[in-house]
Design an enzyme around this catalytic site. Structure first.
Site, PDB file in Angstrom:
ATOM      1  N   ASP A 125     -12.853  15.349  19.988  1.00 28.25           N
ATOM      2  CA  ASP A 125     -13.722  16.464  19.601  1.00 28.25           C
ATOM      3  C   ASP A 125     -14.341  16.229  18.220  1.00 28.25           C
ATOM      4  O   ASP A 125     -14.011  15.260  17.544  1.00 28.25           O
ATOM      5  CB  ASP A 125     -12.944  17.785  19.629  1.00 28.25           C
ATOM      6  CG  ASP A 125     -11.612  17.716  18.893  1.00 28.25           C
ATOM      7  OD1 ASP A 125     -11.393  16.738  18.150  1.00 28.25           O
ATOM      8  OD2 ASP A 125     -10.796  18.631  19.059  1.00 28.25           O
ATOM      9  N   GLU A 158     -11.271  26.592  23.058  1.00 27.86           N
ATOM     10  CA  GLU A 158     -10.745  27.774  22.385  1.00 27.86           C
ATOM     11  C   GLU A 158     -10.301  28.842  23.403  1.00 27.86           C
ATOM     12  O   GLU A 158     -10.679  28.766  24.580  1.00 27.86           O
ATOM     13  CB  GLU A 158     -11.852  28.371  21.494  1.00 27.86           C
ATOM     14  CG  GLU A 158     -12.295  27.455  20.350  1.00 27.86           C
ATOM     15  CD  GLU A 158     -11.367  27.506  19.137  1.00 27.86           C
ATOM     16  OE1 GLU A 158     -10.138  27.609  19.306  1.00 27.86           O
ATOM     17  OE2 GLU A 158     -11.882  27.442  18.015  1.00 27.86           O
ATOM     18  N   ASN A 191      -3.767  28.956  17.794  1.00 24.88           N
ATOM     19  CA  ASN A 191      -4.128  29.924  18.837  1.00 24.88           C
ATOM     20  C   ASN A 191      -3.991  29.304  20.239  1.00 24.88           C
ATOM     21  O   ASN A 191      -4.453  29.867  21.213  1.00 24.88           O
ATOM     22  CB  ASN A 191      -5.569  30.413  18.638  1.00 24.88           C
ATOM     23  CG  ASN A 191      -6.567  29.257  18.643  1.00 24.88           C
ATOM     24  OD1 ASN A 191      -6.187  28.107  18.852  1.00 24.88           O
ATOM     25  ND2 ASN A 191      -7.839  29.563  18.425  1.00 24.88           N
ATOM     26  N   HIS A 194      -5.332  26.441  21.133  1.00 29.34           N
ATOM     27  CA  HIS A 194      -6.471  25.628  21.565  1.00 29.34           C
ATOM     28  C   HIS A 194      -6.069  24.173  21.765  1.00 29.34           C
ATOM     29  O   HIS A 194      -5.115  23.689  21.170  1.00 29.34           O
ATOM     30  CB  HIS A 194      -7.692  25.790  20.636  1.00 29.34           C
ATOM     31  CG  HIS A 194      -7.639  25.033  19.342  1.00 29.34           C
ATOM     32  ND1 HIS A 194      -8.536  25.271  18.321  1.00 29.34           N
ATOM     33  CD2 HIS A 194      -6.828  24.038  18.887  1.00 29.34           C
ATOM     34  CE1 HIS A 194      -8.273  24.456  17.313  1.00 29.34           C
ATOM     35  NE2 HIS A 194      -7.248  23.702  17.631  1.00 29.34           N
TER      36      HIS A 194
END
Ligand code: F6R
Length: 240
Positions: free
Chosen positions: A67, A142, A135, A137
């Site tokens: 990414d 996400e 979180n 991800h």
């Protein structure tokens, strides 16, 4: 998903490195995909050590970046490209033809998406080392993401925008990222999801205790056999 808690980061690293080197011995031209950031660094450091002592030969493998933040390139400290190059690609002496990573400064993001999708179509992914966000991800997939997605440009969540400041020297305002999609990661031949340190303990517990939901992207790996979720004692402190 196979879950394992290791007493030390060192033991966890040895297990992952063994996994990677076995794959490369069987398939010298294997495609290895790495997250950047803090989590994979000890694995990268061990591989660099082994390369320097001549224990491994990675001269035919291909490296695929997972990414990137949109709006920064390799020249910016904290970009995924900068971290991957400095932490791993340069010390491993990889040639440019072995590397496919995202350009966060690309003028044509559609082309960036298309080229990465084509790379995966042509070569597949033999091994992927993933970290996990606070979180849940995965890459930059996400909460609320589409588990069927291929490479895509995403809006960064508020949590990620807060946490990402740790990578950058200067205050930086970024709102988007580009990431391999969950569907492509799920199809990789071997997937290792790694979490180390106390600050990951809550999310590790959450992933293991929740049902599969795109709200916690890491949970989509739970029903997959080829996935190993490896944590150290600190990240796994709420689990047996
Ligand atoms: C980075 C990436 C992210 C990180 C995750 C954990 O390429 O894919 O999903 O793996 O945010 O980051 P660290 O390892 O810095 O805690």
């Amino acid at each position: 998903m196979q879950f394992e808690k290791f007493e030390s980061v060192g033991q966890l690293v040895e297990k992952i490195v063994k996994n990677i080197t076995e794959i490369v011995v069987k398939k010298p031209e294997a495609v290895l995909c790495f997250a950047c950031g803090e989590t994979p660094r000890p694995v990268m450091n061990r591989l660099i050590q082994m390369k320097k002592s001549g224990e491994i030969n990675f001269s035919k493998i291909k490296i695929l970046g997972l990414d990137e933040w949109i709006g920064v390139g390799r020249e910016t400290t904290g970009s995924c490209a900068q971290m991957l190059y400095d932490d791993f690609l340069i010390p491993m002496d990889f040639r440019p033809d072995q590397i496919h990573i995202f350009n966060g400064l690309a003028a044509n993001l559609d082309l960036e998406v298309e080229q990465a999708n084509q790379f995966i179509k042509d070569y597949g992914i033999d091994f992927v080392l993933l970290g996990i966000g606070m979180n849940g991800h995965i890459g930059l997939n996400e909460p609320g993401c589409d588990p069927m997605a291929k490479v895509n440009v995403i809006s960064l969540s508020e949590t990620t925008r807060k946490v990402m400041t740790k990578y950058f020297n200067d205050t930086i305002f970024l709102t988007q990222g580009i990431t391999l999609g969950l569907s492509q990661l799920l199809k990789a031949n071997h997937v290792v999801l790694m979490a180390v340190g106390e600050r990951k303990a809550e999310i590790v517990k959450r992933v293991l205790n929740s049902d599969v939901t795109p709200d916690v992207p890491a949970t989509v790996f739970k029903n997959k056999e080829k996935v190993c979720f490896f944590v150290d004692a600190e990240a796994g402190q709420f689990l047996k």
